[in-house]
Design a protein around this motif. Structure first.
Motif, PDB file in Angstrom:
ATOM      1  N   ALA A 102      -4.807  -4.855 -11.287  1.00  0.00           N
ATOM      2  CA  ALA A 102      -5.968  -4.368 -10.561  1.00  0.00           C
ATOM      3  C   ALA A 102      -7.172  -5.270 -10.782  1.00  0.00           C
ATOM      4  N   ILE A 103      -8.008  -5.351  -9.757  1.00  0.00           N
ATOM      5  CA  ILE A 103      -9.216  -6.166  -9.835  1.00  0.00           C
ATOM      6  C   ILE A 103     -10.434  -5.280  -9.618  1.00  0.00           C
ATOM      7  N   GLY A 104     -11.568  -5.732 -10.077  1.00  0.00           N
ATOM      8  CA  GLY A 104     -12.795  -4.960 -10.014  1.00  0.00           C
ATOM      9  C   GLY A 104     -13.502  -5.041  -8.678  1.00  0.00           C
ATOM     10  N   PRO A 105     -14.569  -4.250  -8.518  1.00  0.00           N
ATOM     11  CA  PRO A 105     -15.286  -4.191  -7.244  1.00  0.00           C
ATOM     12  C   PRO A 105     -15.902  -5.529  -6.834  1.00  0.00           C
ATOM     13  N   GLU A 106     -16.412  -6.278  -7.790  1.00  0.00           N
ATOM     14  CA  GLU A 106     -17.020  -7.572  -7.460  1.00  0.00           C
ATOM     15  C   GLU A 106     -15.999  -8.515  -6.830  1.00  0.00           C
ATOM     16  N   ARG A 107     -14.794  -8.474  -7.346  1.00  0.00           N
ATOM     17  CA  ARG A 107     -13.727  -9.341  -6.809  1.00  0.00           C
ATOM     18  C   ARG A 107     -13.308  -8.882  -5.411  1.00  0.00           C
ATOM     19  N   TRP A 108     -13.253  -7.553  -5.189  1.00  0.00           N
ATOM     20  CA  TRP A 108     -12.912  -7.051  -3.855  1.00  0.00           C
ATOM     21  C   TRP A 108     -13.965  -7.462  -2.831  1.00  0.00           C
ATOM     22  N   VAL A 109     -15.217  -7.553  -3.246  1.00  0.00           N
ATOM     23  CA  VAL A 109     -16.282  -8.002  -2.345  1.00  0.00           C
ATOM     24  C   VAL A 109     -16.017  -9.442  -1.911  1.00  0.00           C
ATOM     25  N   GLU A 110     -15.530 -10.258  -2.822  1.00  0.00           N
ATOM     26  CA  GLU A 110     -15.208 -11.656  -2.511  1.00  0.00           C
ATOM     27  C   GLU A 110     -13.951 -11.790  -1.650  1.00  0.00           C
ATOM     28  N   LEU A 111     -13.061 -10.825  -1.733  1.00  0.00           N
ATOM     29  CA  LEU A 111     -11.758 -10.920  -1.068  1.00  0.00           C
ATOM     30  C   LEU A 111     -11.615  -9.949   0.107  1.00  0.00           C
ATOM     31  N   THR A 112     -12.648  -9.757   0.901  1.00  0.00           N
ATOM     32  CA  THR A 112     -12.578  -8.793   2.003  1.00  0.00           C
ATOM     33  C   THR A 112     -11.456  -9.121   2.992  1.00  0.00           C
ATOM     34  N   ASP A 113     -11.095 -10.391   3.100  1.00  0.00           N
ATOM     35  CA  ASP A 113     -10.005 -10.778   4.001  1.00  0.00           C
ATOM     36  C   ASP A 113      -8.635 -10.302   3.491  1.00  0.00           C
ATOM     37  N   GLN A 114      -8.560  -9.870   2.237  1.00  0.00           N
ATOM     38  CA  GLN A 114      -7.302  -9.400   1.664  1.00  0.00           C
ATOM     39  C   GLN A 114      -7.258  -7.871   1.514  1.00  0.00           C
ATOM     40  N   TRP A 115      -8.259  -7.189   2.042  1.00  0.00           N
ATOM     41  CA  TRP A 115      -8.274  -5.731   1.945  1.00  0.00           C
ATOM     42  C   TRP A 115      -7.099  -5.138   2.706  1.00  0.00           C
ATOM     43  N   PRO A 116      -6.506  -4.076   2.191  1.00  0.00           N
ATOM     44  CA  PRO A 116      -5.400  -3.414   2.888  1.00  0.00           C
ATOM     45  C   PRO A 116      -5.904  -2.465   3.993  1.00  0.00           C
ATOM     46  N   CYS A 117      -7.199  -2.484   4.232  1.00  0.00           N
ATOM     47  CA  CYS A 117      -7.817  -1.706   5.304  1.00  0.00           C
ATOM     48  C   CYS A 117      -8.995  -2.522   5.844  1.00  0.00           C
ATOM     49  N   SER A 118      -9.662  -2.024   6.850  1.00  0.00           N
ATOM     50  CA  SER A 118     -10.787  -2.744   7.443  1.00  0.00           C
ATOM     51  C   SER A 118     -11.927  -2.880   6.441  1.00  0.00           C
TER      52      SER A 118
END
Length: 189
Positions: free
Chosen positions: A77-93
């Motif tokens: 699992a990765i943290g929120p800051e990393r998810w912000v950087e990886l929006t193109d890899q989100w499993p949803c919009s």
């Protein structure tokens, strides 16, 4: 045994039993009834390492850092800051609203129309449980977190809104703060 062999044996005595294991050996010789004590002694090393991504019930039973229920290799699992950087890899919009993922009612209704990306990226939401919920949700859907499923995550949120508490096991109750800390531990382990 000849006298010469006995003399040679006496000159090379066996090394004494290691002091650190002497107590454990005595317990082991005591029989099967002592097995629980021996296992408890052996588990102290595992307890010192702390949990790394455990299911809610294991976290509740283990009282946090004393967990022996480590799920090795099942938590990337990765943290929120990393998810912000990886929006193109989100499993949803990346434009999804918080309320589309988590039904909001009562005092939490104000968060329904806020984009998850905003909740993950803005400092104002650091202590909002929604940040941990959204981060964990993305980790679950992307397969990075397997000790928790989306059904349990949604139940946590629903119970918090309905009862102001979540119960991972009988006789254990978590507040919103406890749930947030647990969720954060799954991606900060």
């Amino acid at each position: 045994m000849s006298t010469e062999q006995q003399a040679a044996r006496d000159e090379n005595p066996k090394p004494p039993m290691q002091v650190q294991n002497a107590g454990r050996r005595r317990i082991a010789r005591a029989g099967i009834g002592a097995a629980g004590i021996l296992l408890t002694l052996e588990s102290r090393v595992a307890m010192a390492t702390g949990p790394q991504c455990v299911a809610p019930s294991a976290a509740a039973l283990s009282h946090g850092d004393n967990s022996n229920y480590v799920e090795r290799g099942r938590c990337e699992a990765i943290g929120p800051e990393r998810w912000v950087e990886l929006t193109d890899q989100w499993p949803c919009s990346k434009d999804v609203k918080f309320g589309a993922l988590f039904k909001c009612r009562g005092a939490e209704a104000e968060f329904a129309d806020i984009e998850v990306l905003k909740i993950l990226s803005e400092v104002a939401y650091v202590e909002f449980i929604g940040r941990a919920l959204a981060t964990t949700y993305l980790n679950i859907l992307s397969g990075k977190l397997t000790v928790l499923d989306d059904t349990t995550l949604l139940k946590m949120w629903d119970d918090l809104q309905t009862y102001q508490a979540y119960s991972p096991t009988s006789n254990v109750t978590w507040t919103a703060y406890d749930v947030r800390l647990y969720l954060e531990s799954t991606y900060r382990a």
